[in-house]
Design an enzyme around this catalytic site. Structure first.
Site, PDB file in Angstrom:
ATOM      1  NE  ARG A  88      50.102  11.033 -18.246  1.00  0.00           N
ATOM      2  CZ  ARG A  88      51.200  10.875 -17.509  1.00  0.00           C
ATOM      3  NH1 ARG A  88      52.371  11.323 -17.976  1.00  0.00           N
ATOM      4  NH2 ARG A  88      51.159  10.274 -16.338  1.00  0.00           N
ATOM      5  CE  LYS A  95      47.036  13.078 -15.355  1.00  0.00           C
ATOM      6  NZ  LYS A  95      46.271  11.823 -15.622  1.00  0.00           N
ATOM      7  CG  HIS A 140      45.849   7.764 -22.923  1.00  0.00           C
ATOM      8  ND1 HIS A 140      46.381   6.882 -22.011  1.00  0.00           N
ATOM      9  CD2 HIS A 140      46.036   8.999 -22.370  1.00  0.00           C
ATOM     10  CE1 HIS A 140      46.849   7.532 -20.964  1.00  0.00           C
ATOM     11  NE2 HIS A 140      46.658   8.823 -21.156  1.00  0.00           N
ATOM     12  NE  ARG A 173      50.346   7.051 -20.342  1.00  0.00           N
ATOM     13  CZ  ARG A 173      51.391   7.265 -19.551  1.00  0.00           C
ATOM     14  NH1 ARG A 173      52.585   7.469 -20.095  1.00  0.00           N
ATOM     15  NH2 ARG A 173      51.274   7.301 -18.234  1.00  0.00           N
ATOM     16  CG  HIS A 176      51.948   6.270 -13.582  1.00  0.00           C
ATOM     17  ND1 HIS A 176      51.623   4.945 -13.758  1.00  0.00           N
ATOM     18  CD2 HIS A 176      51.251   6.940 -14.548  1.00  0.00           C
ATOM     19  CE1 HIS A 176      50.771   4.810 -14.765  1.00  0.00           C
ATOM     20  NE2 HIS A 176      50.534   6.003 -15.255  1.00  0.00           N
ATOM     21  CE1 TYR A 194      65.660   3.574  -6.475  1.00  0.00           C
ATOM     22  CE2 TYR A 194      67.791   4.490  -5.898  1.00  0.00           C
ATOM     23  CZ  TYR A 194      67.039   3.472  -6.423  1.00  0.00           C
ATOM     24  OH  TYR A 194      67.638   2.349  -6.919  1.00  0.00           O
TER      25      TYR A 194
END
Length: 409
Positions: A252, A279, A342, A345, A372, A382
């Site tokens: 970002r 974020k 942006h 991404r 994310h 994990y």
């Protein structure tokens, strides 16, 4: 009155020898052993049900012992007393088992593969590969192992939502269109009872909620022009370095601009970003390819004495301001409808998802590289282990992909 049979013994059974014709040894209660001309010894049970004489097989001796055969006889006599026909029960169980086995083989994956193989001769190799990628990348892992008759509208909805989450609305539409064709084929060949896609109004199901899209560039020619323009940027040097690195790290803009030299691990080629800067408030690691290391080492000569990698043009104790990268893109004649900071991404996400067959990594690895959040806390734990080796390979592939575009003539 019929004479009661003398119960058999194991010694007697073992001593029996095959004859030219089948013969029987009776144990009583309807249980007998058929000695076959081939030498096989097969247990049978004769019984009467609703006035009709019937027989069922109980297995072969010695796999089924004398004691086991007698127990089976008693079990079946109990069923008969309860009004259950052992032969009918066995036939029903066999039919159910065969139906389940057939259904297990009739998975969505299997039917899709069969359908795609059937139409392969009518398609160009490129289009066939594209169709296969829609299924493999978006459906196969999610619901492909389910029997096709067990796939629900909720399953299809889940597939759509996961594609939409990464902003690939067109991919969602094309994937659902392919699924509709697969289900039509399945119904036509008696592999499915109903085409569930026909019950879905696609204009409502796809992109049901607003998905924010950041303009980006994903075609090779466009990317080549963008990278060339960045390398030729005549503005502030620190800004140029930030733009050169941005496509390779897929962060970002705020995460990129706030980079600190203490976060850069040159020895291990990693950028370790603390949770408070992310974020999703989770620490993040970015594998760095050689080109990024090269740019950073050159930039270190200019800003290495400061806290921040990309210093503010006016206040050197602060990091780069919010609009700097977008302003630089406008100076290079890229409009806000073509790409924003942006969008780097989005470029990585779109291409990495489309080319999973090429780089060999799953959507989970791509999404973890994009930092994310995960729906499942177990999955998140994990993934924080971080798929790191896989992500190193993924970013190495991505760096090579961008470098390859730059080198094209």
């Amino acid at each position: 009155m019929a004479r009661a049979a003398t119960p058999l013994t194991d010694k007697e059974i073992k001593a029996t020898r095959a004859q030219a014709k089948e013969y029987k040894l009776f144990d009583g209660g309807g249980l007998y052993l058929s000695v076959m001309p081939t030498g096989g010894k097969l247990w049978r049970l004769k019984y009467t049900y609703e006035g009709k004489e019937k027989r069922i097989a109980l297995g072969a001796y010695p796999s089924v012992s004398l004691a086991a055969a007698r127990k089976m006889r008693e079990d079946n006599k109990t069923k008969i007393a309860l009004g259950i026909d052992p032969a009918a029960e066995r036939n029903a169980a066999k039919a159910t088992r065969q139906a389940k086995e057939s259904e297990a083989e009739n998975t969505l994956n299997a039917v899709a593969e069969e359908y795609l193989n059937n139409i392969k001769g009518d398609l160009t190799e490129k289009y066939y590969t594209k169709l296969h990628s829609y299924f493999d990348n978006n459906v196969k892992k999610e619901i492909g192992m389910k029997p096709i008759n067990s796939v629900t509208r909720a399953d299809i909805k889940t597939v759509i939502e996961k594609i939409e989450e990464r902003g690939a609305v067109e991919v969602a539409k094309k994937t659902v269109n392919l699924l509709e064709r697969i289900f039509k084929y399945a119904v036509s060949t008696d592999k499915a009872q109903h085409n569930i896609i026909a019950d879905i109004e696609k204009r409502y199901a796809i992109k049901r909620r607003s998905v924010r899209h950041h303009p980006t560039i994903t075609d090779r020619a466009g990317i080549k022009s963008l990278l060339a323009a960045i390398d030729g940027y005549q503005g502030d040097y620190v800004t140029k370095c930030a733009l050169q690195i941005a496509p390779y790290v897929a962060l970002r803009p705020g995460e990129l601009r706030a980079a600190e030299w203490s976060e850069i691990d040159f020895e291990n080629a990693l950028w370790k970003i603390p949770a408070e800067k992310m974020k999703m408030r989770k620490p993040h690691i970015v594998p760095l390819v050689p080109y990024v290391i090269e740019v950073l080492k050159e930039l270190q000569q200019y800003t290495g004495h400061n806290k921040y990698v990309f210093t503010n043009a006016v206040y050197k104790d602060r990091f780069m301001s919010e609009n700097t990268l977008n302003y630089a893109l406008r100076r290079m004649s890229f409009t806000k409808d073509e790409i924003v900071s942006h969008g780097f991404r989005g470029m990585f996400s779109t291409i990495a998802h489309e080319k999973m067959g090429e780089h060999g990594h799953s959507s989970d690895v791509i999404e973890r590289q994009l930092a994310h959040t995960e729906r499942s806390s177990v999955k998140a734990a994990y993934n924080h282990a971080e798929h790191l080796e896989a992500r190193k390979e993924l970013m190495k592939w991505w760096g090579g992909y961008l470098d390859g575009i730059k080198a094209e003539k």
